[in-house]
Scaffold this motif. Structure first.
Motif, PDB file in Angstrom:
ATOM      1  N   VAL A  24       0.830  -1.204   0.000  1.00 44.76           N
ATOM      2  CA  VAL A  24       0.000   0.000   0.000  1.00 44.76           C
ATOM      3  C   VAL A  24       0.865   1.255   0.000  1.00 44.76           C
ATOM      4  O   VAL A  24       0.539   2.252  -0.653  1.00 44.76           O
ATOM      5  CB  VAL A  24      -0.948  -0.001   1.218  1.00 44.76           C
ATOM      6  N   ARG A  25       1.984   1.216   0.718  1.00 49.96           N
ATOM      7  CA  ARG A  25       2.817   2.408   0.860  1.00 49.96           C
ATOM      8  C   ARG A  25       3.893   2.526  -0.204  1.00 49.96           C
ATOM      9  O   ARG A  25       4.596   3.534  -0.252  1.00 49.96           O
ATOM     10  CB  ARG A  25       3.494   2.406   2.237  1.00 49.96           C
ATOM     11  N   ALA A  26       4.028   1.537  -1.067  1.00 48.06           N
ATOM     12  CA  ALA A  26       5.112   1.544  -2.054  1.00 48.06           C
ATOM     13  C   ALA A  26       4.952   2.702  -3.037  1.00 48.06           C
ATOM     14  O   ALA A  26       3.831   3.030  -3.443  1.00 48.06           O
ATOM     15  CB  ALA A  26       5.138   0.221  -2.814  1.00 48.06           C
ATOM     16  N   PRO A  27       6.066   3.337  -3.437  1.00 48.24           N
ATOM     17  CA  PRO A  27       5.989   4.384  -4.473  1.00 48.24           C
ATOM     18  C   PRO A  27       5.448   3.784  -5.762  1.00 48.24           C
ATOM     19  O   PRO A  27       5.714   2.627  -6.091  1.00 48.24           O
ATOM     20  CB  PRO A  27       7.453   4.825  -4.633  1.00 48.24           C
ATOM     21  N   ARG A  28       4.678   4.557  -6.505  1.00 54.21           N
ATOM     22  CA  ARG A  28       4.116   4.073  -7.765  1.00 54.21           C
ATOM     23  C   ARG A  28       4.001   5.227  -8.742  1.00 54.21           C
ATOM     24  O   ARG A  28       3.933   6.392  -8.337  1.00 54.21           O
ATOM     25  CB  ARG A  28       2.752   3.416  -7.541  1.00 54.21           C
ATOM     26  N   PRO A  29       3.985   4.917 -10.024  1.00 51.29           N
ATOM     27  CA  PRO A  29       3.878   5.977 -11.032  1.00 51.29           C
ATOM     28  C   PRO A  29       2.602   6.786 -10.855  1.00 51.29           C
ATOM     29  O   PRO A  29       1.599   6.295 -10.328  1.00 51.29           O
ATOM     30  CB  PRO A  29       3.861   5.199 -12.357  1.00 51.29           C
ATOM     31  N   LYS A  30       2.632   8.018 -11.307  1.00 52.58           N
ATOM     32  CA  LYS A  30       1.472   8.891 -11.212  1.00 52.58           C
ATOM     33  C   LYS A  30       0.292   8.263 -11.941  1.00 52.58           C
ATOM     34  O   LYS A  30       0.423   7.773 -13.061  1.00 52.58           O
ATOM     35  CB  LYS A  30       1.797  10.254 -11.824  1.00 52.58           C
ATOM     36  N   GLY A  31      -0.856   8.274 -11.292  1.00 50.69           N
ATOM     37  CA  GLY A  31      -2.057   7.709 -11.894  1.00 50.69           C
ATOM     38  C   GLY A  31      -2.312   6.268 -11.525  1.00 50.69           C
ATOM     39  O   GLY A  31      -3.407   5.744 -11.750  1.00 50.69           O
TER      40      GLY A  31
END
Length: 612
Positions: free
Chosen positions: A250-257
């Protein structure tokens, strides 16, 4: 001396870092996180971010958790910061949680015992002795990669095998018992292995540290699932299976969108693992218990509105109600719950296998806020209830909303629940037949009855509410009938206000006191649609005159009778019969007289809204 890591973990879980930082730094929402100007170096453009369990400044590089934030902001040492936060959280740092070096070493030795056990069991799953367990897991649709990811294993069917294997590593039965791997007698002495002939599931804390095991027996043995006992490193009330992985996902960085996965609470180990394998990496499960307050707090540290998933049968609904009752006293304006009821006879594991990932995704997407689904859960089975059942349900709805400590939030829940109550039991479904028109409701004995148009209906409803604002003492007497009125939204708000106050025991007994309350709460605008004249002036008139109250009671029932015709007459006749049979006091007779007079006017053909 060091402070117990378990105590520190609980302190961090019960102390939202955003709240602590927000008292010193102006924060604004940034997706799931918060941002503001760094308090540790001068800046005009915010580069200081607060996450669920830590803060980080991209400008100066400062980083830490809630304890280190207090230390750096206030110049406190570690024990002082812990004491301050514990005091704010209503916790006490017990003396016995300050461990000596020997105690710390003891905990580490327990972790070593668990790690050695995990190594033995995970290898055994792929040996001939573990073939039954491996076949079972593969037959449930799990891949070998998933088995290895979650560290599933096999506890030998031969009792004593684990004791022998661990003895080769210098681990004694006493150490095994302390780690939760042995049964003990009344004196606390080891008397046999706890896990044997079971598929094993490693249980980890939110940081991924191995703290215990669960096991599933194959075949018809009982209990089907077994969890390790409480130990110095394991508390089943505080942990959730899979939370370490779900939290990271849930907290992992992810690409915008790209949207973060939902945090979803399901029933058991296999549900969690099957969902993770299908891509629902936010799945977690309690450890053989109903959801606890500590587990809810841990969930909210990860997601402000986790989904609680329950079976759609009666038992599942009861579990959902119990979870709601656990969660309501903990709700805050920033934290809520969503509820997902599964189709009867299904669980997440079976749904993934039979209907596919998309069906499960749609089901989770349709999860409803607790405020919306709570009425359905509490009113299950209330088909065509009588007055007693309706009164009990309304009282239950009010009590449940009252569990919420935040008064503003509690009021919103109460209004939502009572709105559903009014809507459900006033019309349709064979429960209530609300007023459609004067023609539809006119008693056959009323000569020359004419249809009542919507303007007339609305005006009568307005006058009924105005009478209650002038004589709030009447509200408890008429609340059953008041609930039946099919009101427009602006009138329904006034009804909800009056019933809210009545339910809380805070309803003033006169108009002047009610007006003062409305002023103090800034709620005068709510009644504007109902009161045509100045309510202030009206409340200072002769509204408190007992004779005026008696007349207004009769007038109220007169309007009600005009709206509900035959139904009203039937109700009054039933009340008369009940009074004759069982008797009653003078106050009850006075209230019944008002309805009798209104009924007689209807029978005589009285349809004038003002004549009494």
């Amino acid at each position: 001396m060091a402070i117990d890591s378990a105590f520190l973990d609980e302190l961090r879980a019960r102390t939202p870092i955003a709240s602590v930082v927000g008292r010193r730094v102006k924060l604004a929402r940034s997706g799931r996180n918060w941002k503001g100007c760094c308090p540790f170096h001068g800046e005009k453009t915010p580069s200081f971010y607060v996450y669920d369990d830590h803060f980080h400044c991209f400008g100066c590089g400062v980083h830490g958790d809630v304890i280190s934030f207090v230390m750096q902001m206030e110049g406190k040492n570690f024990p002082e910061a812990v004491e301050e936060l514990a005091s704010s959280a209503g916790m006490e740092v017990p003396k016995d949680t300050r461990r000596t070096q020997e105690e710390v070493a003891h905990v580490r030795s327990l972790e070593d015992v668990l790690a050695a056990t995990q190594e033995i069991w995970s290898r055994a799953l792929y040996k001939p002795e573990g073939r039954a367990g491996l076949d079972y897991l593969l037959g449930r649709g799990l891949t070998r990669e998933t088995l290895e990811t979650f560290g599933l294993g096999w506890a030998s069917e031969k009792r004593g095998d684990l004791v022998s294997a661990l003895a080769l590593k210098g681990i004694t039965p006493d150490m095994m018992a302390e780690a939760g791997l042995m049964r003990v007698d009344e004196q606390g002495h080891p008397k046999g292995e706890l896990f044997w002939g079971r598929v094993t599931f490693p249980i980890r804390d939110r940081k991924g540290r191995l703290v215990s095991f669960g096991g599933r027996i194959l075949g018809d043995g009982q209990p089907k699932y077994l969890n390790g006992p409480e130990t110095p490193v394991f508390s089943k009330r505080r942990l959730l299976f899979g939370l370490d992985r779900a939290r990271a996902a849930v907290r992992a960085p992810r690409p915008k969108g790209v949207v973060a996965p939902d945090l979803v609470v399901v029933e058991g180990y296999m549900d969690v693992i099957a969902l993770h394998q299908a891509g629902f990496t936010g799945a977690v499960a309690p450890l053989g218990t109903a959801l606890t307050p500590e587990q809810l707090e841990a969930l909210w540290q990860v997601d402000r509105a986790p989904i609680l998933c329950f079976d759609g049968d009666a038992a599942g609904r009861r579990a959902a109600v119990k979870a709601a009752e656990t969660g309501l006293p903990l709700l805050k304006q920033d934290y809520s719950l969503r509820i997902c009821l599964l189709p009867d006879g299904e669980d997440p594991d079976s749904l993934v296998r039979t209907r596919g990932r998309q069906a499960v995704a749609e089901m989770f997407a349709a999860a409803q806020p607790l405020s919306e689904v709570l009425f359905d859960l509490l009113s299950t089975g209330a088909n065509n209830p009588g007055p007693e059942e309706r009164a009990a349900l309304r009282r239950r709805l009010t009590e449940v909303a009252g569990l919420i400590p935040d008064k503003t939030l509690a009021s919103e829940y109460r209004s939502t629940l009572l709105d559903r109550f009014f809507t459900t039991f006033r019309r349709g479904g064979g429960k209530w037949n609300g007023p459609q028109s004067r023609k539809a409701n006119a008693p056959a004995s009323v000569p020359g009855a004419v249809p009542v148009n919507m303007d007339q209906t609305r005006e009568r409803q307005r006058l009924m509410l105005e009478l209650l604002l002038l004589h709030p003492v009447l509200v408890p007497e008429v609340e059953e009938a008041l609930c039946r009125l099919d009101l427009p939204e602006e009138f329904a708000e006034v009804r909800a206000l009056l019933l809210d106050l009545s339910a809380e025991g805070e309803l003033p007994d006169n108009a002047a006191a009610l007006y003062a309350w409305l002023q103090a709460q800034g709620a005068e605008e709510t009644i504007r649609a109902v009161v045509r004249e100045s309510y202030s002036a009206m409340s200072e008139s002769d509204a408190e005159d007992p004779a005026h109250t008696v007349a207004s009671r009769t007038q109220w029932w007169h309007f009600y009778g005009l709206l509900y015709g035959p139904q009203f007459i039937q109700e009054v006749n039933r009340e008369i019969a009940r009074f004759v049979e069982k008797g009653g006091d003078s106050a009850e007779w006075q209230r019944l007289q008002a309805r009798l007079e209104a009924m007689e006017r209807l029978k005589r053909g009285g349809v004038d809204d003002t004549e009494l």
